[in-house]
Write an enzyme that holds these catalytic residues in place. Structure first.
Site, PDB file in Angstrom:
ATOM      1  N   LYS A 150       0.849  -1.103  -0.012  1.00 41.82           N
ATOM      2  CA  LYS A 150      -0.165   0.253   0.230  1.00 41.82           C
ATOM      3  C   LYS A 150       0.711   1.487  -0.002  1.00 41.82           C
ATOM      4  O   LYS A 150       2.200   1.343   0.183  1.00 41.82           O
ATOM      5  CB  LYS A 150      -0.769   0.118   1.506  1.00 41.82           C
ATOM      6  CG  LYS A 150      -0.401  -0.403   2.385  1.00 41.82           C
ATOM      7  CD  LYS A 150       0.350   1.429   2.923  1.00 41.82           C
ATOM      8  CE  LYS A 150       1.090   1.842   4.410  1.00 41.82           C
ATOM      9  NZ  LYS A 150       1.658   2.931   4.156  1.00 41.82           N
ATOM     10  N   GLY A 181       7.689   1.568   4.439  1.00 43.29           N
ATOM     11  CA  GLY A 181       6.427   2.376   4.341  1.00 43.29           C
ATOM     12  C   GLY A 181       5.201   1.852   3.455  1.00 43.29           C
ATOM     13  O   GLY A 181       4.772   2.360   3.512  1.00 43.29           O
ATOM     14  N   MET A 182       5.727   0.118   3.484  1.00 38.59           N
ATOM     15  CA  MET A 182       4.442   0.366   2.469  1.00 38.59           C
ATOM     16  C   MET A 182       3.911  -0.956   3.012  1.00 38.59           C
ATOM     17  O   MET A 182       2.665  -1.475   1.907  1.00 38.59           O
ATOM     18  CB  MET A 182       5.431  -0.626   1.104  1.00 38.59           C
ATOM     19  CG  MET A 182       5.849   0.561   0.556  1.00 38.59           C
ATOM     20  SD  MET A 182       6.459   0.225  -1.764  1.00 38.59           S
ATOM     21  CE  MET A 182       4.914   0.458  -2.307  1.00 38.59           C
ATOM     22  N   ALA A 183       3.922  -1.496   4.209  1.00 39.42           N
ATOM     23  CA  ALA A 183       3.294  -2.309   4.904  1.00 39.42           C
ATOM     24  C   ALA A 183       3.870  -3.546   4.675  1.00 39.42           C
ATOM     25  O   ALA A 183       2.646  -4.445   4.529  1.00 39.42           O
ATOM     26  CB  ALA A 183       1.342  -2.086   4.895  1.00 39.42           C
ATOM     27  N   GLY A 220       4.797  -6.345   5.780  1.00 36.13           N
ATOM     28  CA  GLY A 220       4.847  -7.259   7.025  1.00 36.13           C
ATOM     29  C   GLY A 220       3.356  -7.560   7.147  1.00 36.13           C
ATOM     30  O   GLY A 220       3.332  -9.201   6.968  1.00 36.13           O
ATOM     31  N   SER A 221       2.518  -5.990   7.225  1.00 37.96           N
ATOM     32  CA  SER A 221       0.931  -6.649   7.124  1.00 37.96           C
ATOM     33  C   SER A 221       0.178  -7.257   6.631  1.00 37.96           C
ATOM     34  O   SER A 221      -0.026  -8.015   6.595  1.00 37.96           O
ATOM     35  CB  SER A 221       0.543  -4.802   7.227  1.00 37.96           C
ATOM     36  OG  SER A 221       1.496  -4.398   8.472  1.00 37.96           O
ATOM     37  N   ASP A 248      -2.198  -1.547  10.340  1.00 42.80           N
ATOM     38  CA  ASP A 248      -2.221  -1.902   9.220  1.00 42.80           C
ATOM     39  C   ASP A 248      -2.442  -2.785   8.937  1.00 42.80           C
ATOM     40  O   ASP A 248      -3.223  -3.112   7.855  1.00 42.80           O
ATOM     41  CB  ASP A 248      -1.187  -1.537   8.307  1.00 42.80           C
ATOM     42  CG  ASP A 248      -0.640  -0.147   9.006  1.00 42.80           C
ATOM     43  OD1 ASP A 248      -0.871   0.491   8.448  1.00 42.80           O
ATOM     44  OD2 ASP A 248       0.584  -0.032   8.238  1.00 42.80           O
TER      45      ASP A 248
END
Ligand code: ATP
Length: 291
Positions: free
Chosen positions: A11, A99-101, A103-104, A137
């Site tokens: 994201k 800042g692109m999530a 891992g989430s 996130d």
């Protein structure tokens, strides 16, 4: 069924505002999240041996209990009392700590995948309630698309898909810790707040210029001071024809929004020639069904 595959999409934030720091230390956020067409591939396979085994193509990413994939699998196995084992194979493409999530999103894909493979019969809402325990996130990553995200990230409202455009996504070779960025943010001293409500209106109107005029991320107040390459990337993208450019999440990834693919591709080449980023993608928004 013994085996299943899934995709974890990255994201970006086209708007990120911090409203205040709560007493418990969390920040109250107002963000617009948008999935982009950069993804990790995951495969989940039942094993006779109990336990969770992760294999990955990324040498530096730990595959032990600290990996969010492991944490997500372990959480679901414990909740459902599952005693069988699973082998999870990850093909990592999303830049790490960017800042692109990433891992989430891997954790969310793991929850969806194991829910199906082991017939756990959780609803997406139930997975979101479990997932938020692992990361703010994760509830968003379970559904993806264009969303207003409020609270600490768990209050989600779907928004209209933005108009078609092209993106350059560039991750400079620096490590920025999310903890450092929020720790150095003075939420009570912010003099500028992005116009998130105006951005929502622009999405409703389908106006790309309405969106690009309002790109804003208050976390840049911390990172741009510390890492000038972020501003350099934004300026280069704008000078190469981007409608506008912004840092995503807590950074350091910068994205630029372009009307034409060719313009985006030449901006990506210029970033590469100047050596400003180690990972560069030309891509689009992704509003397909999250698998
Ligand atoms: P966010 O946008 O949510 O802040 P991010 O893009 O900044 O996420 P991630 O790539 O999710 O950051 O990773 C942050 C940290 O989490 C890294 O230091 C990494 O070692 C750890 N981590 C654990 N599991 C994973 C995973 N499956 N993929 C990427 N990082 C992971």
């Amino acid at each position: 069924m013994k085996k299943i595959t899934g995709k974890a999409y990255a994201k970006i934030n086209i708007g990120l505002d911090v409203l205040r720091r709560r007493e418990d230390g969390y920040h109250e956020l107002k963000m617009i999240m948008q999935t982009v067409d950069i993804c990790d591939d995951l495969q989940f396979e039942k094993t006779a041996e109990p336990g969770i085994v992760i294999q990955s193509n990324h040498k530096e990413l730990p595959v032990d209990g600290s990996n969010l994939i492991y944490k997500a699998a372990d959480l679901l196995f414990r909740e459902k009392g599952i005693t069988e084992g699973v082998k999870i194979t990850l093909v990592k493409r999303i830049p790490i700590a960017a800042g692109m999530a990433g891992g989430s999103s891997d954790a969310a894909a793991t929850m969806r995948g194991l829910n199906e493979l082991f017939r756990m019969e959780y609803s997406i809402r139930e997975l979101q309630e479990l997932g938020v325990k692992l990361g703010a996130d994760i509830p968003y990553c379970l559904v993806g698309g264009t969303m207003l995200s409020e609270g600490i990230g768990e209050i989600l409202t779907p928004l209209p898909t933005p108009p078609d455009c092209f993106l350059v996504v560039a991750k400079p070779d620096i490590d920025v810790s999310t903890g450092f960025v929020y720790g150095n943010l003075h939420a009570d001293r912010l003099t500028y707040h992005p116009d998130i409500d105006g951005m929502i209106e622009a999405l409703r109107e389908g106006s790309l210029s309405g969106i690009t005029d309002r790109l804003g991320n208050v976390l840049e107040t911390v990172t741009v001071r510390e890492y000038p390459v972020i501003e350099e990337l934004k300026e280069l993208m704008r000078s190469m024809g981007a409608e506008n450019a912004l840092m995503s999440g807590s950074g350091p990834t910068v994205f630029g929004i372009f009307r034409k693919r060719e313009t985006a591709e030449s901006a990506a080449r210029a970033i590469e020639d100047k050596g400003l980023a180690g990972q560069i993608f030309v891509t689009t928004f992704y509003n397909g069904i999250t698998e």
